[in-house]
Design a protein around this motif. Structure first.
Motif, PDB file in Angstrom:
ATOM      1  N   GLU A  33       0.556  -0.680  -0.090  1.00  0.00           N
ATOM      2  CA  GLU A  33       0.224  -0.634   0.164  1.00  0.00           C
ATOM      3  C   GLU A  33       0.702   1.392  -0.016  1.00  0.00           C
ATOM      4  N   THR A  34       1.620   1.264   0.503  1.00  0.00           N
ATOM      5  CA  THR A  34       2.785   2.548   0.740  1.00  0.00           C
ATOM      6  C   THR A  34       3.480   2.678  -0.503  1.00  0.00           C
ATOM      7  N   LEU A  35       3.691   1.666  -1.574  1.00  0.00           N
ATOM      8  CA  LEU A  35       4.592   1.974  -2.470  1.00  0.00           C
ATOM      9  C   LEU A  35       3.099   1.976  -3.167  1.00  0.00           C
ATOM     10  N   GLY A  36       2.185   1.951  -2.979  1.00  0.00           N
ATOM     11  CA  GLY A  36       0.817   1.838  -4.277  1.00  0.00           C
ATOM     12  C   GLY A  36       0.808   0.591  -5.152  1.00  0.00           C
ATOM     13  N   ILE A  37       1.010  -0.098  -5.215  1.00  0.00           N
ATOM     14  CA  ILE A  37       0.820  -1.176  -5.828  1.00  0.00           C
ATOM     15  C   ILE A  37       0.259  -2.258  -5.363  1.00  0.00           C
ATOM     16  N   PRO A  38      -1.387  -2.674  -5.484  1.00  0.00           N
ATOM     17  CA  PRO A  38      -2.671  -3.142  -5.239  1.00  0.00           C
ATOM     18  C   PRO A  38      -1.542  -4.897  -5.432  1.00  0.00           C
ATOM     19  N   VAL A  39      -2.243  -5.847  -4.807  1.00  0.00           N
ATOM     20  CA  VAL A  39      -1.533  -7.393  -4.156  1.00  0.00           C
ATOM     21  C   VAL A  39      -1.549  -8.061  -5.633  1.00  0.00           C
ATOM     22  N   SER A  40      -2.898  -7.688  -6.382  1.00  0.00           N
ATOM     23  CA  SER A  40      -3.236  -8.336  -7.407  1.00  0.00           C
ATOM     24  C   SER A  40      -2.371  -7.526  -8.804  1.00  0.00           C
ATOM     25  N   VAL A  41      -1.233  -6.619  -9.101  1.00  0.00           N
ATOM     26  CA  VAL A  41      -0.747  -6.520 -10.057  1.00  0.00           C
ATOM     27  C   VAL A  41       1.008  -7.024  -9.416  1.00  0.00           C
ATOM     28  N   LEU A  42       0.846  -7.367  -7.885  1.00  0.00           N
ATOM     29  CA  LEU A  42       2.183  -7.273  -7.684  1.00  0.00           C
ATOM     30  C   LEU A  42       2.035  -9.688  -8.272  1.00  0.00           C
ATOM     31  N   ILE A  43       1.355 -10.158  -7.835  1.00  0.00           N
ATOM     32  CA  ILE A  43       0.373 -11.947  -8.594  1.00  0.00           C
ATOM     33  C   ILE A  43       0.877 -11.120  -9.904  1.00  0.00           C
ATOM     34  N   ASP A  44       0.428 -10.503 -10.492  1.00  0.00           N
ATOM     35  CA  ASP A  44       0.100 -11.070 -12.190  1.00  0.00           C
ATOM     36  C   ASP A  44       1.845 -10.678 -12.378  1.00  0.00           C
ATOM     37  N   SER A  45       2.653  -9.409 -12.038  1.00  0.00           N
ATOM     38  CA  SER A  45       3.962  -9.212 -11.987  1.00  0.00           C
ATOM     39  C   SER A  45       4.592 -10.544 -12.085  1.00  0.00           C
ATOM     40  N   LEU A  46       4.526 -10.829 -10.891  1.00  0.00           N
ATOM     41  CA  LEU A  46       5.101 -12.355 -10.454  1.00  0.00           C
ATOM     42  C   LEU A  46       4.844 -13.338 -11.177  1.00  0.00           C
ATOM     43  N   TYR A  47       4.022 -14.098 -11.615  1.00  0.00           N
ATOM     44  CA  TYR A  47       3.687 -14.629 -12.690  1.00  0.00           C
ATOM     45  C   TYR A  47       3.919 -14.494 -13.489  1.00  0.00           C
ATOM     46  N   ARG A  48       3.872 -13.416 -14.648  1.00  0.00           N
ATOM     47  CA  ARG A  48       4.723 -13.186 -15.820  1.00  0.00           C
ATOM     48  C   ARG A  48       6.313 -13.518 -15.979  1.00  0.00           C
ATOM     49  N   GLN A  49       7.074 -12.823 -14.881  1.00  0.00           N
ATOM     50  CA  GLN A  49       8.494 -13.481 -14.220  1.00  0.00           C
ATOM     51  C   GLN A  49       8.606 -14.483 -14.607  1.00  0.00           C
ATOM     52  N   ILE A  50       8.011 -15.278 -13.996  1.00  0.00           N
ATOM     53  CA  ILE A  50       8.264 -16.445 -13.910  1.00  0.00           C
ATOM     54  C   ILE A  50       8.062 -17.257 -15.377  1.00  0.00           C
ATOM     55  N   ILE A  51       6.960 -16.569 -16.000  1.00  0.00           N
ATOM     56  CA  ILE A  51       6.706 -17.114 -17.414  1.00  0.00           C
ATOM     57  C   ILE A  51       8.335 -16.749 -18.270  1.00  0.00           C
ATOM     58  N   MET A  52       8.065 -15.565 -17.928  1.00  0.00           N
ATOM     59  CA  MET A  52       9.696 -14.907 -18.869  1.00  0.00           C
ATOM     60  C   MET A  52      11.243 -15.452 -18.834  1.00  0.00           C
ATOM     61  N   THR A  53      11.780 -16.045 -16.992  1.00  0.00           N
ATOM     62  CA  THR A  53      12.558 -16.116 -16.732  1.00  0.00           C
ATOM     63  C   THR A  53      13.060 -18.295 -16.697  1.00  0.00           C
ATOM     64  N   LYS A  54      11.726 -18.268 -16.794  1.00  0.00           N
ATOM     65  CA  LYS A  54      11.601 -19.886 -16.895  1.00  0.00           C
ATOM     66  C   LYS A  54      11.646 -19.855 -15.347  1.00  0.00           C
ATOM     67  N   SER A  55      11.754 -20.202 -14.544  1.00  0.00           N
ATOM     68  CA  SER A  55      12.367 -19.907 -13.293  1.00  0.00           C
ATOM     69  C   SER A  55      11.758 -19.073 -11.691  1.00  0.00           C
ATOM     70  N   ILE A  56      11.384 -19.615 -10.964  1.00  0.00           N
ATOM     71  CA  ILE A  56      11.264 -18.021  -9.536  1.00  0.00           C
ATOM     72  C   ILE A  56      12.106 -16.916  -9.594  1.00  0.00           C
ATOM     73  N   PRO A  57      11.840 -16.052  -9.640  1.00  0.00           N
ATOM     74  CA  PRO A  57      12.693 -14.247 -10.027  1.00  0.00           C
ATOM     75  C   PRO A  57      13.630 -14.412  -8.410  1.00  0.00           C
ATOM     76  N   TYR A  58      13.606 -14.922  -7.515  1.00  0.00           N
ATOM     77  CA  TYR A  58      14.436 -14.856  -6.578  1.00  0.00           C
ATOM     78  C   TYR A  58      15.499 -15.753  -6.162  1.00  0.00           C
ATOM     79  N   SER A  59      15.870 -16.041  -5.024  1.00  0.00           N
ATOM     80  CA  SER A  59      16.763 -16.853  -5.040  1.00  0.00           C
ATOM     81  C   SER A  59      16.414 -17.513  -3.732  1.00  0.00           C
ATOM     82  N   LEU A  60      15.901 -19.084  -3.795  1.00  0.00           N
ATOM     83  CA  LEU A  60      15.341 -19.633  -2.608  1.00  0.00           C
ATOM     84  C   LEU A  60      16.805 -21.083  -2.635  1.00  0.00           C
ATOM     85  N   SER A  61      17.575 -20.271  -1.401  1.00  0.00           N
ATOM     86  CA  SER A  61      18.606 -20.957  -1.228  1.00  0.00           C
ATOM     87  C   SER A  61      18.534 -21.358   0.425  1.00  0.00           C
ATOM     88  N   ILE A  62      19.289 -21.705   0.939  1.00  0.00           N
ATOM     89  CA  ILE A  62      19.663 -21.828   2.557  1.00  0.00           C
ATOM     90  C   ILE A  62      21.028 -21.181   2.967  1.00  0.00           C
TER      91      ILE A  62
END
Length: 98
Positions: A25-54
Motif C-alpha cells: 500500500e505504501t508503494l501504491g501497488i495492489p496485491v493483484s498487480v504484484l501477483i500478476d507481475s510475479l507470474y509474468r516473471q516466472i513465465i519470462m525467466t522460466k524460473s522463480i525470480p529470486y533465490s531460494l537457498s539455505i
C-alpha cells in the motif's frame, strides 16, 4: 485489453499478510498487480525470480538464546575496545561488496 477472470487463493499467516499488504500500500501497488507481475516473471525467466537457498551465514532464527547473547557480548566487547570500523568505512565496504 484482455479480461482477467482467473483467481489465485493462498493461505498465509494473518500477520505476514498484513505486513506485506501494508508495504505494498505504501508503494501504491495492489496485491493483484504484484501477483500478476510475479507470474509474468516466472513465465519470462522460466524460473522463480529470486533465490531460494539455505543461508550460509547463521541467522538469528537459527541461534539459541545463549548463542545470540554470546555473539552480542562479543560485539559489545569489540566496540568497547575500539575494534571496529567507523560507520562510513563500514558502509564503504558494504557498497564495495555489492
Amino acid at each position: 485489453m484482455a479480461v482477467k477472470t482467473a483467481n489465485v487463493t493462498a493461505r498465509v499467516k494473518p500477520e505476514i499478510k498484513q505486513q506485506a499488504e501494508g508495504i505494498l500500500e505504501t508503494l501504491g501497488i495492489p496485491v493483484s498487480v504484484l501477483i500478476d507481475s510475479l507470474y509474468r516473471q516466472i513465465i519470462m525467466t522460466k524460473s522463480i525470480p529470486y533465490s531460494l537457498s539455505i543461508p550460509t551465514v547463521q541467522t538469528r532464527d537459527m541461534m539459541t538464546e545463549a548463542q545470540f547473547d554470546e555473539m552480542m557480548e562479543k560485539g559489545l566487547d569489540q566496540a568497547k575496545s575500539g575494534q571496529g570500523l567507523d560507520i562510513d568505512e563500514a558502509f564503504d565496504r558494504i557498497m564495495e561488496s555489492i
